[in-house]
Write an enzyme that holds these catalytic residues in place. Sequence first.
Site, PDB file in Angstrom:
ATOM      1  N   CYS A   7      19.015  -9.890  97.300  1.00 37.81           N
ATOM      2  CA  CYS A   7      18.695  -9.543  98.687  1.00 37.81           C
ATOM      3  C   CYS A   7      19.515  -8.376  99.230  1.00 37.81           C
ATOM      4  O   CYS A   7      18.992  -7.557  99.985  1.00 37.81           O
ATOM      5  CB  CYS A   7      18.778 -10.776  99.566  1.00 37.81           C
ATOM      6  SG  CYS A   7      17.447 -11.944  99.165  1.00 37.81           S
TER       7      CYS A   7
ATOM      8  N   ASP B  55      21.897 -13.305 104.300  1.00 36.13           N
ATOM      9  CA  ASP B  55      21.707 -14.646 103.708  1.00 36.13           C
ATOM     10  C   ASP B  55      22.992 -15.454 103.468  1.00 36.13           C
ATOM     11  O   ASP B  55      23.168 -16.043 102.391  1.00 36.13           O
ATOM     12  CB  ASP B  55      20.918 -14.518 102.387  1.00 36.13           C
ATOM     13  CG  ASP B  55      19.502 -13.990 102.581  1.00 36.13           C
ATOM     14  OD1 ASP B  55      19.118 -13.710 103.725  1.00 36.13           O
ATOM     15  OD2 ASP B  55      18.787 -13.836 101.575  1.00 36.13           O
TER      16      ASP B  55
ATOM     17  N   LYS C  30      13.065 -14.311 106.678  1.00 37.96           N
ATOM     18  CA  LYS C  30      12.198 -13.656 105.687  1.00 37.96           C
ATOM     19  C   LYS C  30      11.860 -14.640 104.577  1.00 37.96           C
ATOM     20  O   LYS C  30      12.614 -15.577 104.319  1.00 37.96           O
ATOM     21  CB  LYS C  30      12.912 -12.431 105.107  1.00 37.96           C
ATOM     22  CG  LYS C  30      14.234 -12.798 104.461  1.00 37.96           C
ATOM     23  CD  LYS C  30      14.995 -11.581 103.988  1.00 37.96           C
ATOM     24  CE  LYS C  30      16.300 -11.976 103.347  1.00 37.96           C
ATOM     25  NZ  LYS C  30      16.143 -12.788 102.140  1.00 37.96           N
TER      26      LYS C  30
HETATM   27  C1  VGL Z   1      18.024 -14.544  97.277  1.00 39.73           C
HETATM   28  C2  VGL Z   1      17.028 -15.319  95.374  1.00 39.73           C
HETATM   29  C3  VGL Z   1      16.053 -15.969  96.112  1.00 39.73           C
HETATM   30  C4  VGL Z   1      19.139 -13.752  97.887  1.00 39.73           C
HETATM   31  C5  VGL Z   1      17.055 -15.169  98.037  1.00 39.73           C
HETATM   32  O1  VGL Z   1      19.493 -14.003  99.060  1.00 39.73           O
HETATM   33  O2  VGL Z   1      19.687 -12.862  97.187  1.00 39.73           O
HETATM   34  N1  VGL Z   1      17.990 -14.615  95.950  1.00 39.73           N
HETATM   35  N2  VGL Z   1      16.080 -15.893  97.443  1.00 39.73           N
END
Ligand code: VGL
Length: 200
Positions: free
Chosen positions: A154, A12, A109
Amino acid sequence: MRSANEAILVIDMQNDFCPGGALAVAGGDEIVAPINALVPDYQVRVFTQDWHPADHKSFASQHSADPYSTVEMPYGTQVLWPDHCIIGTEGAAFHKGLNADEADLIIRKGFRRDIDSYSAFFENDHTTPTGLDGYLRTRGVDKIAIVGLATDFCVNFSAVDAAKLGFDVTVIESLCRAIDLDGSLAAAKAGMTEAGVRFA
Ligand code: VGL
Ligand code: ZN
């Protein structure tokens, strides 16, 4: 060069998780250059992208609730986030400095409206697979290094799932940054340690 059974998982590294983004993680942009430097050492390279419809149920805006409050979902307690990583937006794009061209596979995702997906392997019901386990196994991978955002969400969920699936997992802590909500970083580190995840 690392051996062919070792993969790097880059979690991410998107604009919304970097300073200036909707769900900015402090220092998220600091790890872009060192991640770029590390990725070419690996023969198997998977990047993930958090990828939500605009009405995703993990968004506080869908519950008329405050961001960072929680709600009970059928699969358990869900933290409600500011709207982030909406499909096709600039916020969902990779950080512009990230060499995403180096990725062999990009896993998206969190695209189902009613369920969040922190992990690169399973959605938050811990049963709906993303397909990554099969991809890595069919490429002969049994060892995974994980970097990216955010350490306590994540990265944590991905690392624990990978360990439970039988992979040898190392989280490279210096190439991760955390959100750290109410002790979530300490809890995540304890959970990862318990699952047999290593730290480097
Ligand atoms: C994430 C919160 C919501 C992350 C993704 O990448 O850690 N955290 N969506
Ligand atoms: Zn998300």
